[in-house]
Design a protein around this motif. Structure first.
Motif, PDB file in Angstrom:
ATOM      1  N   CYS A 282       0.890  -0.953  -0.260  1.00 50.68           N
ATOM      2  CA  CYS A 282       0.469   0.325   0.288  1.00 50.68           C
ATOM      3  C   CYS A 282       1.074   0.997   0.426  1.00 50.68           C
ATOM      4  N   ASP A 283       0.228   2.363  -0.112  1.00 49.78           N
ATOM      5  CA  ASP A 283       1.174   2.851  -0.431  1.00 49.78           C
ATOM      6  C   ASP A 283       1.438   4.002   0.568  1.00 49.78           C
ATOM      7  N   LEU A 284       0.449   4.155   1.350  1.00 47.84           N
ATOM      8  CA  LEU A 284       0.063   4.704   2.859  1.00 47.84           C
ATOM      9  C   LEU A 284      -0.783   3.877   3.964  1.00 47.84           C
TER      10      LEU A 284
ATOM     11  N   ARG B 169      -3.066   3.734  -2.948  1.00 51.22           N
ATOM     12  CA  ARG B 169      -4.410   3.028  -1.890  1.00 51.22           C
ATOM     13  C   ARG B 169      -3.408   2.749  -0.116  1.00 51.22           C
ATOM     14  N   LEU B 170      -5.075   3.245  -0.040  1.00 56.61           N
ATOM     15  CA  LEU B 170      -4.670   4.010   1.582  1.00 56.61           C
ATOM     16  C   LEU B 170      -4.641   2.438   2.787  1.00 56.61           C
TER      17      LEU B 170
ATOM     18  N   ALA C  33      -8.316   8.356  -4.795  1.00 55.25           N
ATOM     19  CA  ALA C  33      -7.915   7.241  -3.858  1.00 55.25           C
ATOM     20  C   ALA C  33      -8.665   6.512  -3.690  1.00 55.25           C
ATOM     21  N   GLN C  34      -8.200   4.888  -3.016  1.00 62.15           N
ATOM     22  CA  GLN C  34      -9.081   3.945  -2.614  1.00 62.15           C
ATOM     23  C   GLN C  34      -8.067   3.897  -1.233  1.00 62.15           C
ATOM     24  N   LEU C  35      -9.682   3.689  -0.651  1.00 59.08           N
ATOM     25  CA  LEU C  35      -9.455   3.502   0.552  1.00 59.08           C
ATOM     26  C   LEU C  35     -10.097   1.694   1.077  1.00 59.08           C
ATOM     27  N   GLU C  36      -8.923   1.245   2.349  1.00 63.46           N
ATOM     28  CA  GLU C  36      -9.762  -0.449   2.593  1.00 63.46           C
ATOM     29  C   GLU C  36      -9.256  -0.247   3.918  1.00 63.46           C
ATOM     30  N   ILE C  37      -9.823  -1.193   4.676  1.00 64.12           N
ATOM     31  CA  ILE C  37     -10.011  -0.917   6.208  1.00 64.12           C
ATOM     32  C   ILE C  37      -9.354  -2.532   6.755  1.00 64.12           C
ATOM     33  N   LEU C  38      -8.871  -2.840   6.986  1.00 64.73           N
ATOM     34  CA  LEU C  38      -7.778  -3.741   7.776  1.00 64.73           C
ATOM     35  C   LEU C  38      -8.623  -4.148   9.100  1.00 64.73           C
TER      36      LEU C  38
END
Length: 466
Positions: A10-12, A37-38, A124-129
């Motif tokens: 991921c980028d961040l 990719r955030l 941007a794309q936001l994903e949650i883990l």
């Protein structure tokens, strides 16, 4: 937004999804000029419900009026705009709502809505883990994060926003108390489950104590409430009145003793003019970090040893109705304030026997049916019982901040390692910067740090898949 399995790159990566982490994510999404990719890593969903804003109880209100709670430096009344837009209080005019201390549950909803809006408008794309980060190690390719799920993430940049940790109950035997007899003040469901007839001892007399008392009252509690702390100082209220007009800048050149003398003089002068002392404190609010950083290390230690609790009750004030409730309970005898140091906590059947000493080293014994740990924010990173922070310090990736408080950071928030090297790929937000900044917990500081971190992490090119 989607919840995903472990990503490879991921980028961040933002570690922590409370207020600071979400504000940083919003800043990155708003500032992104192209696809990146955030990833937000937060085990306790939904997002934005850190310690302060996890409560859903109506009696837990903000300690600042709604008009001063914007999450964004450039939009001064954004939270107030939100409350009006969603008609959270349809019967209350905007002008009146601006000065109200609204339930804290609204703030998490506000941040999540602004996050979704930022995502909808961003390339941007936001994903949650929904896992925990166990370890963090910079390498030539980025920053490798090890997760408690067994997976790993390689991030080009990292924002560390793990939030606050509660101090452990400072008593021998406290760890062996059964859950039925001990409640953490930040465990809001457990707080609401305390029996109405129980005699309760609250350890600590700060903001967490006021939440506990408010919940007991809202539930119709009838038992006695004992509040035990080393100084026995209750939080003080906000007050309405004219603004103080003295120049606070000369304080920056003074030592600690001179500053305290000057503030007392300003308060006395204000009182003659019917200006509340609270206005005197408001005047120095924008200088909080500079006031700390211009103290000598010796004066900072004196502050931590002798002044900090008195500072806290004057600086971190509560809504006047909340303060009035505390005074009413005291006057009725239902709330008893004890000055002493807790030493032992022993379970005896359905009760807890607490042993303490007062200032004259005389014994103080309390027998209650429930103990509430309201000792406040743990400032020492090595004592936060967080595996990631223990790994950072143990491996030398980070080092303790000044006076052992938080993590050491550069002026721009970059992490400093054990050798004194600045790791610009890792930005630190919030409570972990207390040692360097002191004022680093409230929304004005969090929103400023989050905005600065977002700009910083957007500088390098995004990490690309091989």
């Amino acid at each position: 937004m989607s919840v995903i399995d472990t990503p490879a790159l991921c980028d961040l990566a933002i570690i922590g999804g409370g207020a600071a982490g979400v504000l940083a994510a919003i800043g990155v999404l708003r500032g992104a000029s192209g696809p990146l990719r955030l990833l937000v890593i937060e085990p306790n969903l939904p997002l934005a419900r850190g310690v302060a804003y996890a409560t859903t109880r109506e009696e837990h209100v903000l300690n600042v009026p709604a008009a001063k709670m914007s999450g964004f430096p450039e939009q001064a009344e954004d939270f107030l705009d939100y409350l009006c837009d969603v008609q959270a209080f349809p019967a209350v005019p905007r002008e009146q709502l601006a000065s109200q201390f609204v339930p804290r549950r609204h703030y998490a909803d506000y941040l999540r809505l602004r996050l979704q809006q930022a995502l909808d408008a961003s390339p941007a794309q936001l994903e949650i883990l929904a896992v925990r980060v166990q370890a963090l190690q910079p390498n030539d390719d980025g920053v490798l994060l090890t997760l408690d799920s067994g997976g790993s993430v390689l991030a080009a940049r990292v924002i560390l926003a793990v939030g606050n940790a509660l101090r452990p109950l400072p008593a021998r035997g406290a760890g062996s108390l059964p859950d039925s007899l001990r409640v953490e003040a930040w465990d809001y469901p457990a707080l609401g489950g305390i029996a109405g007839s129980a005699d309760v001892a609250i350890i600590g007399s700060g903001l967490s104590m006021t939440d506990a008392v408010a919940t007991l009252q809202a539930n119709g509690h009838r038992g006695r409430i004992h509040v035990l702390s080393r100084h026995a100082l209750l939080p003080l209220p906000h007050a309405k009145g004219a603004a103080a007009d003295y120049d606070p800048e000369p304080l920056l050149a003074m030592n600690l003793r001179q500053r305290l003398h000057a503030l007392r003089a300003h308060a006395a002068e204000a009182a003659v003019r019917d200006i509340p002392w609270q206005s005197v404190m408001e005047r120095i609010r924008p200088l909080g970090q500079r006031l700390w950083q211009t103290l000598s290390p010796d004066d900072q230690r004196r502050f931590l040893r002798h002044v900090v609790r008195y500072w806290d009750v004057h600086r971190h004030r509560i809504a006047a109705p909340v303060h009035a409730q505390l005074l009413e309970l005291q006057q009725s005898g239902r709330l008893q304030l004890h000055r002493g140091r807790l030493e032992t906590a022993v379970a005896e059947g359905a009760c807890v026997c607490l042993g303490a000493q007062d200032r004259q080293r005389r014994p103080l014994q309390l027998e209650v049916q429930c103990v509430v740990n309201a000792t406040g924010v743990e400032m020492r990173a090595q004592a936060m019982r967080n595996p990631l922070l223990q790994q950072l310090l143990g491996s030398g990736v980070g080092r303790p901040g000044p006076h052992g408080i938080g993590l050491d950071t550069a002026a721009d928030g970059s992490l400093i390692d054990a050798e004194g090297r600045v790791e610009s790929r890792i930005q630190v937000l919030g409570s972990l910067r207390i040692g360097s900044l002191w004022e680093s917990l409230a929304i004005p500081e969090l929103r400023g740090q989050a905005a600065a971190a977002a700009k910083q992490v957007l500088l390098p090119p995004p990490l690309r898949e091989a």
